[in-house]
Design an enzyme around this catalytic site. Structure first.
Site, PDB file in Angstrom:
ATOM      1  CG  ASP A   1      -2.108   1.135   1.244  1.00 32.26           C
ATOM      2  OD1 ASP A   1      -1.408   2.103   0.565  1.00 32.26           O
ATOM      3  OD2 ASP A   1      -3.194   0.673   1.582  1.00 32.26           O
ATOM      4  CG  MET A   2      -0.806   4.758  -2.098  1.00 36.90           C
ATOM      5  SD  MET A   2      -1.015   5.669  -2.933  1.00 36.90           S
ATOM      6  CE  MET A   2      -1.669   4.403  -4.239  1.00 36.90           C
TER       7      MET A   2
ATOM      8  CD  GLU B 133      -3.536   5.376 -13.904  1.00 32.22           C
ATOM      9  OE1 GLU B 133      -4.779   5.349 -14.541  1.00 32.22           O
ATOM     10  OE2 GLU B 133      -3.475   4.235 -14.671  1.00 32.22           O
TER      11      GLU B 133
ATOM     12  CD  GLU C  64     -11.599   5.729  -8.436  1.00 31.54           C
ATOM     13  OE1 GLU C  64     -10.474   5.160  -8.607  1.00 31.54           O
ATOM     14  OE2 GLU C  64     -12.453   5.256  -9.343  1.00 31.54           O
TER      15      GLU C  64
END
Length: 375
Positions: free
Chosen positions: A150-151, A168, A177
């Site tokens: 996970d970033m 993006e 999102e």
């Protein structure tokens, strides 16, 4: 023998993609007749091959990203003290790394590919095979490293600070999102003068009359254990049989890097908006609002789903739909006043909305009881 197994695995993946593509085609045929769809939640669920295939075939979008990355890299190397090595994080690499490809192409155009190190971060474990395969084939001998995590929790190697973050994560409604939450977390490893793409994006709302879509929601409510919950979430809908009562208005704007973060890189603001629309054409029935977004990727590179400024031939997003539980008749000269909130707690993000004119309505999705986005 091993090569045969790889080829067979590739064949099975192609068959799976073909089957999912046919299923998706049938769903989109319904969508073209105002079939309302649930928006994708990439932080809650792993996207399928067909989802990635549909998103990654939008060459217009990735051309815009390439132009934005090109401008950002050009500015980085033009600084009085430019970095010798430019560290780029692709936050959400996808199935086949289209943003990695865009970054590589931009670096080739500037002849600095040997100075650019790309960290491709993706939380969806089902993409690992494809990304690692890309890393030993088309990205071979390039400075690309793949991380399946996970970033928001990723830590760069040797605790380096990065120069550029590219993502993006924009949804049909811009922030739906949870792009703000993800990119805010990425500021942990961004240099003080680092760049984030997109730099800025805004959501827009537009009052609409769309009986077909509202009737579909009404049918869902009939078979739902909690009928009211159907009207308390944001959907995605194809624009067919929609009458636009007035022009869109800007709702929320998010900028990156974010100057409103606390020491834990969380933006604790609870956002509230009020927008007034005046009916200038004719009598209509208000069924809800369409949602769009406009994004400044970097510099003079923009991307938009607004009808008046829609990026030509871009296909990645359908408009969002914010429904009303009960339709409201509006006449020439009436004012439509929308109250809208974007709220969050430690685990969730949700929207609330209501009207104060021409009639007052109860809040939809109060306290996120009908629907929320899990962080």
């Amino acid at each position: 023998m091993r090569d045969d197994l790889w080829q067979y695995k590739d064949y099975l993946e192609e068959v799976n993609v073909s089957m999912e593509r046919e299923k998706h085609r049938r769903v989109m045929e319904h969508c073209r007749n105002n079939y309302v769809l649930y928006p994708i939640e990439p932080l809650k669920e792993n996207l399928s091959n067909i989802d990635y295939a549909e998103f990654e075939k939008d060459s217009i979008k990735y051309n815009l990203y390439e132009d934005a990355i090109y401008s950002a890299l050009k500015d980085l190397i033009s600084r009085p003290l430019p970095p010798l090595i430019i560290n780029v994080v692709v936050a959400g690499a996808g199935m086949r790394g289209p943003l990695v490809d865009s970054t590589l192409r931009a670096s080739y155009r500037l002849s600095i590919d040997f100075r650019v190190r790309i960290h491709a971060v993706e939380r969806n474990v089902t993409t690992s095979y494809s990304l690692f395969l890309c890393n030993v084939t088309k990205w071979k001998d390039r400075n690309v490293k793949v991380y399946i995590t996970d970033m928001r929790r990723w830590t760069p190697p040797r605790c380096i600070k990065v120069d550029l973050v590219v993502s993006e994560l924009l949804g049909s409604f811009g922030d739906n999102e949870l792009s703000p939450e993800c990119l805010n977390a990425c500021q942990r490893f961004l240099k003080p003068d680092g760049i984030i793409i997109p730099q800025e994006y805004s959501s827009y709302v537009q009052p609409i009359m769309c009986l077909d879509a509202w009737q579909l929601l009404n049918q869902k409510a009939i078979y739902n254990k909690v009928p009211e919950s159907v009207y308390g979430r944001v959907y995605v809908v194809y624009q067919k049989g929609v009458y636009h009562i007035t022009e869109p208005q800007k709702l929320a704007t998010f900028k990156h890097p974010n100057k409103h973060l606390g020491p834990d890189f969380v933006d604790r603001r609870q956002l509230k908006f009020s927008r007034k629309f005046t009916v200038t054409n004719q009598h209509a029935t208000l069924h809800g609002f369409l949602g769009y977004f406009s994004a400044k990727l970097y510099g003079n590179v923009y991307m938009s789903t607004l009808p008046a400024t829609h990026s030509p031939n871009m296909i990645s997003w359908y408009p969002a739909m914010v429904p009303l539980k009960l339709p409201i008749d509006v006449n020439l000269g009436d004012e439509i006043i929308l109250k809208f909130w974007r709220k969050h707690d430690t685990k969730r993000v949700w929207y609330e909305w209501c009207l104060s004119s021409p009639e007052s309505t109860n809040k939809h999705n109060l306290n996120g009881k009908d629907y929320c986005y899990w962080q």
